[in-house]
Design a protein around this motif. Structure first.
Motif, PDB file in Angstrom:
ATOM      1  N   TRP A 379       0.837  -1.204   0.000  1.00  0.00           N
ATOM      2  CA  TRP A 379       0.000   0.000   0.000  1.00  0.00           C
ATOM      3  C   TRP A 379       0.877   1.262   0.000  1.00  0.00           C
ATOM      4  CZ3 TRP A 379       0.009   3.680   3.968  1.00  0.00           C
ATOM      5  CH2 TRP A 379      -0.919   4.713   3.807  1.00  0.00           C
ATOM      6  N   ARG A 380       1.906   1.236   0.845  1.00  0.00           N
ATOM      7  CA  ARG A 380       2.786   2.416   0.976  1.00  0.00           C
ATOM      8  C   ARG A 380       3.474   2.716  -0.364  1.00  0.00           C
ATOM      9  NH1 ARG A 380       3.106   6.438   4.508  1.00  0.00           N
ATOM     10  NH2 ARG A 380       5.170   7.323   4.697  1.00  0.00           N
ATOM     11  N   MET A 381       3.926   1.651  -1.025  1.00  0.00           N
ATOM     12  CA  MET A 381       4.637   1.849  -2.296  1.00  0.00           C
ATOM     13  C   MET A 381       3.674   2.332  -3.383  1.00  0.00           C
ATOM     14  SD  MET A 381       7.577  -1.115  -2.326  1.00  0.00           S
ATOM     15  CE  MET A 381       6.688  -2.533  -1.763  1.00  0.00           C
ATOM     16  N   ALA A 382       2.434   1.831  -3.346  1.00  0.00           N
ATOM     17  CA  ALA A 382       1.436   2.293  -4.320  1.00  0.00           C
ATOM     18  C   ALA A 382       1.153   3.781  -4.095  1.00  0.00           C
ATOM     19  CB  ALA A 382       0.157   1.469  -4.186  1.00  0.00           C
ATOM     20  N   GLU A 383       1.070   4.182  -2.828  1.00  0.00           N
ATOM     21  CA  GLU A 383       0.864   5.606  -2.500  1.00  0.00           C
ATOM     22  C   GLU A 383       2.036   6.441  -3.023  1.00  0.00           C
ATOM     23  OE1 GLU A 383      -1.617   7.315  -0.104  1.00  0.00           O
ATOM     24  OE2 GLU A 383      -2.620   5.706  -1.205  1.00  0.00           O
ATOM     25  N   ASN A 384       3.249   5.933  -2.841  1.00  0.00           N
ATOM     26  CA  ASN A 384       4.436   6.658  -3.305  1.00  0.00           C
ATOM     27  C   ASN A 384       4.384   6.858  -4.814  1.00  0.00           C
ATOM     28  OD1 ASN A 384       5.439   6.821  -0.721  1.00  0.00           O
ATOM     29  ND2 ASN A 384       6.811   5.074  -0.926  1.00  0.00           N
ATOM     30  N   GLN A 385       3.960   5.808  -5.530  1.00  0.00           N
ATOM     31  CA  GLN A 385       3.866   5.921  -6.988  1.00  0.00           C
ATOM     32  C   GLN A 385       2.876   7.020  -7.358  1.00  0.00           C
ATOM     33  OE1 GLN A 385       5.517   4.000  -9.435  1.00  0.00           O
ATOM     34  NE2 GLN A 385       6.732   3.205  -7.745  1.00  0.00           N
ATOM     35  N   GLN A 386       1.704   6.992  -6.685  1.00  0.00           N
ATOM     36  CA  GLN A 386       0.641   7.937  -6.993  1.00  0.00           C
ATOM     37  C   GLN A 386       1.046   9.373  -6.654  1.00  0.00           C
ATOM     38  OE1 GLN A 386      -2.930   6.923  -4.966  1.00  0.00           O
ATOM     39  NE2 GLN A 386      -4.079   6.784  -6.863  1.00  0.00           N
ATOM     40  N   ASN A 387       1.598   9.543  -5.459  1.00  0.00           N
ATOM     41  CA  ASN A 387       1.989  10.890  -5.018  1.00  0.00           C
ATOM     42  C   ASN A 387       3.033  11.490  -5.934  1.00  0.00           C
ATOM     43  OD1 ASN A 387       0.274  10.598  -2.946  1.00  0.00           O
ATOM     44  ND2 ASN A 387       1.821  10.092  -1.418  1.00  0.00           N
TER      45      ASN A 387
END
Ligand SMILES: CC(=O)N[C@@H](CCC[C@H](N)C(=O)O)C(=O)O
Length: 392
Positions: A379-387
């Motif tokens: 989840w954290r890495m997906a957020e990083n990609q999106q941000n």
């Protein structure tokens, strides 16, 4: 659905059987290295730490890295004779994984093995750190410069097992989770003699006993009771036989508080008491108060808010708010340098505390811990990609 690529229970049992004391984790490191190499991962690299030979760093290169996320596991054991009677109990006399670092390593390996076969978006750095119980391995590792360049995490996570919590439960808090600590090393030197002629001797046992009694007043009289604190003398060795006055006594202990201000004040009080004993009992007090390796474990507010929200909202994860604890952890030092979060993982053995020779963590916690961290990291890495794409 997360499939385990290594046998967590077997790995934990293998590691449990070969506990090694701080800075002597030679077999443990060899085991970790062999298992990690057996993963045959093309995007994995390891880094040795010459200044801390039993440490091991492992980096998984991300597919599209926006950040480098760290995960730390401590690898040392305690000088305790195991009394669990388990078939895979310690094969090293007088040494035991009584603080659950076998659990810590196994969860780290479970996460590592998963991402070694499912390449992560971000870079992941796994820190297998020696000497948590003593010698402040986290500080030594950081000061060695090993966590640099590609191996410097932007944020870092670690767990500690907790027998008082239900197996598999994840618990933490925003703010200070664990106390800061200072080790006490004291040698009292007097003059030995015949038990019948105390006036001709300087009794190290009597002086040391006075020290043990008087330092109890530090918490009861000097620490603000709302703040709390601990002074424990866990080891006291002196003398050889009942009719000889001991000329020397050796004591080991620990001072604990939730803030550096209180910790420093308590150190000063212990030092003053020691100086006073030297004067009044005519002995030499060689007092060493180890400085700086075990800072309070202060969770980063923003990262920990994200961590708590994720864990609390995920129906597959049993999450609880934690209370601060007087345990120490040299992860506190790393958290002063790299923002992150430490959390408890419940191992469901409420009758035995950490450092108990009968501690027998429930192995079901391994799978729960690995799955919770994999889910969070994804989840954290997906957020990083999106941000990062929004920012661009
Ligand atoms: C989680 C845990 O039990 N950690 C140890 C850390 C030791 C800190 C230091 N060596 C000291 O004794 O002050 C603990 O005893 O809390």
């Amino acid at each position: 659905m997360v499939e385990q690529t290594i046998d967590l229970q077997q790995v934990r049992r293998d590691l449990h059987a070969i506990p090694e004391l701080s800075l002597h984790e030679v077999k443990t490191k060899a085991y970790l290295k062999k298992l990690i190499e057996s993963l045959g991962c093309s995007f994995l690299e390891t880094r040795e730490v010459p200044a801390l030979p039993t440490a091991l760093l492992v980096r998984l290169k991300g597919k599209n890295p926006k950040k480098t996320i760290g995960y730390r596991a401590d690898i040392d054991a305690l000088p305790i004779e195991e009394k669990t009677g388990l078939p895979f109990a310690s094969s090293h006399p007088g040494q035991m994984h009584a603080c659950g670092h076998d659990i810590h390593m196994t969860v780290a390996l479970g996460i590592l093995a998963y991402f070694a076969s499912h390449q992560p978006n971000d870079n992941l750095v796994f820190v297998f750190q020696p000497a948590e119980e003593e010698h402040a391995g986290g500080k030594q590792l950081y000061e060695s410069g090993a966590l640099s360049g590609d191996f410097l995490p932007d944020e870092i996570y670690a767990l500690h097992d907790q027998p008082a919590l239900p197996s598999g439960q994840v618990a933490t808090l925003q703010g200070t989770l664990f106390a800061g600590t200072t080790e006490i090393h004291l040698t009292v030197r007097g003059q030995g003699g015949h038990a019948a002629y105390p006036h001709q001797a300087k009794d190290a046992v009597v002086a040391a006993a006075a020290f043990v009694s008087q330092v109890q007043s530090v918490v009861s009289r000097s620490v603000n009771p709302i703040h709390g604190g601990v002074v424990t003398i866990g080891s006291f060795h002196a003398g050889t036989i009942g009719n000889v006055i001991a000329g020397e006594a050796q004591l080991e202990g620990t001072i604990r508080a939730f803030t550096q201000v209180d910790l420093t004040m308590m150190q000063e009080r212990v030092q003053a008491i020691s100086d006073g004993i030297a004067l009044s009992y005519g002995v030499t007090m060689d007092l060493e108060l180890e400085q700086g390796g075990y800072y309070p474990v202060e969770n980063d507010p923003a990262i920990t808010a994200d961590f708590i929200n994720f864990m609390a909202e995920n129906p597959d994860i049993d999450f609880a708010e934690a209370e601060p604890a007087m345990t120490g952890e040299d992860f506190g030092y790393l958290l002063q340098k790299i923002p992150g979060t430490m959390f408890w993982l419940g191992v469901g053995d409420p009758d035995h505390s950490l450092h108990d020779a009968r501690l027998n963590p429930d192995e079901g916690a391994l799978d729960a811990g690995v799955k919770a961290m994999i889910a969070y990291l994804e989840w954290r890495m997906a957020e990083n990609q999106q941000n990062q794409s929004v920012a661009m």
